[in-house]
Every structure is written in C-alpha cells, then in structure tokens.
Design an enzyme around this catalytic site. Sequence first.
Site, PDB file in Angstrom:
ATOM      1  CB  SER A   3      -0.947   0.007   1.203  1.00 27.91           C
ATOM      2  OG  SER A   3      -2.038  -0.849   0.961  1.00 27.91           O
ATOM      3  CE  LYS A   6      -4.546   1.895  -0.448  1.00 26.50           C
ATOM      4  NZ  LYS A   6      -3.922   0.634  -0.044  1.00 26.50           N
ATOM      5  CB  SER A  63      -4.042   1.648   4.185  1.00 26.82           C
ATOM      6  OG  SER A  63      -3.275   1.220   3.079  1.00 26.82           O
ATOM      7  CE  LYS A 173      -1.459   4.083   2.609  1.00 29.44           C
ATOM      8  NZ  LYS A 173      -1.311   3.044   3.669  1.00 29.44           N
TER       9      LYS A 173
END
Length: 336
Positions: A3, A6, A63, A173
């Site tokens: 993730s 992202k 997320s 993140k």
Amino acid sequence: MASVTKVMTLLLIFEALDAKQIALDQSVSISEHAASMGGSQVFLEPGEIQTVETLIKCISIASANDGSVALAETVAGSEEAFVERMNQKAGDLHMENTHFVNCCGLDAPNHHSSAKDLAIVSRELITKHPEIFDYCTIWQEDITHQTKKGATPFTLTNTNKLLKQYPYATGLKTGSTSVAKYCLSATAKKDNLSFIAVIMAAPTPKDRFKDALTLLEYGFNSTGFYTDSIKEATYPVKITKGVKDKIDASPEHDFTFLALKGENLSQIKKKEMVKKELQAPIKKGTVVGKISYYIGDNCIGSVSLVANTGVKKATYPYYLWDISRQYFISDKKSGK
C-alpha cells in the site's frame, strides 16, 4: 511495495485537485469494482456516496483499497486509465525501478518499486502538496457510510503506529501483503529538517517501524543546515533601451545547505555572477544572475538573482518626452 503504492495515488489525486478536475466536497458514487477490492478497506458499498475529502481520509488514515479505486475512477474514468497516469508520472520523476499495475498495492505480477523510488515519490507528495499532513497525521476519525440501508458510523484508525511511537513523525504511508511483507514510507520533521525513511520487506510490523526510526534518528543526528541570509540583498543591473536605465535584482531566497555535522563549513565560498547590462523590455522576476556556493571546486548549490521590477521598452514618444523633460530641466537651472 504493497500500500505504499498509495503515495503515488494520493499525489495524482492532489494534482487533480490543484487542476480543479475534482473538488474536496465533490460527491463520489462507489462503483461495483471499487467496492470489490479486498485487503485493507473501509467496506464501501456499491452505490454508496462519499465526498472526495472523506475518501482521501480513508486512504491516508486507514489505507483503504476501495477508497483508492473509487477516487482513481473519479479522476481518470477507470482504474486502468489512472494506472497509466501513475506510470507516466513515475517516468517523469525518473523512478527507474517502478511499475504500477493497480492503484492500491494489491500483489500483482510486475507491480514493483524500490526504496529510492518510493522516497522520490514521497518527496514529491510532501513538498508539492504539504496538505497531505492534514490527513496522514490523523490518528482516528469517524466517517459515516451512506447507503440505501441508511447511515452507519465507521471509525478510521491510522495504520502508521510510528505517529504514536516517535514525537517527530509526520507520516506517511504503510503497506503490507504476504508477498511484499511489511513496508513503510516514514516522514519526520525536527529542528526545521525533514527526512524520509523507506523500509521494504521487513519481516514484522515492529521491524519496519524500528528500522525507520533508526534511519530517521541517524539523519537528524548526523546533519545540520548551513544558512546564508541573502534574500534582502540588492544588486544593480544596467538597462538599455528602456524607460529606466537601472534596476535592482535580489536573490529568490536565502541559501541553505544540508551538511554533515563536523564538516568544515568555513571553507564555503560564494561567487556572485550578475549580468552587467540587459536590454528592455524586462519582466519582474526575470533571472539576471546567480550566486553559487563552493567547497573547493565543488559547487554545492546556487540561488538565482531576479529582477525586482519590470522595465518597459522605450518607444519614440518616450524618447521625445525624455528630451523635452531634460530641456525644461536645463532651462530651469539656467534661469531662463
């Protein structure tokens, strides 16, 4: 990279906001495709309505794979078209070891990146769109699922535990899958210094946070800023064929240099290079020179010198007026 993918998704979303292609208060209807995403999600349902800003929070805090796809479709029309933009942007940023297959980070053949590339896109996001910190630093926030069944509350909880473990953490993140293991792009700020630490394939969640903290502390403990306060300085520049014969130029900003602690900064020397003469017309902000900084023969950085004012080109009526003005001034001085 799981993730951490992202980060690029969010970068393109904020670029779309800047370009006014979408708006924070714009309503988004969740598609079947977006709602079908597995993995990390906030359980959006087909036909559910959420705003762009709420979906940004879902991505940044929790997320959300479903939120990522929903916004990708809103920005580009489809996830596939959005992924094309992701790969184009990766090329623009010279992310040489990155290829995206989806916008959320689910494992897929040929979906990969490197720690350096993730640091590059993270830097692009936090420097060009610092408003991301308004979202990725939220620890918990409630949203409301709006569906045909009615309104249902849902709590978003941040996946970045470093926010609670490290007082200087600012984001950014997390990511994890069975293939990618545990990944993290961690950002932190201390004493006006900002650093990014990227961890990939850590064996456990604790390892990724511990390793990121170690790297960030290394950065803060081993570096410092050299600053030369030059922004208010002025440099005269001669102008020809203009309504003024001289203007001032100033540095665009103060000079700063990130140096290793213990480095002999007394060796830093600066070289000023200013154009002696310019021909009108000149626009305000035109680059007319630069100040370069050196350690030995190595240039460590420079600051552009720009025109503080503009100068119009002198025309025939101006020359006629100027001659007349000088004539009358001469007459006045002579007492005629």
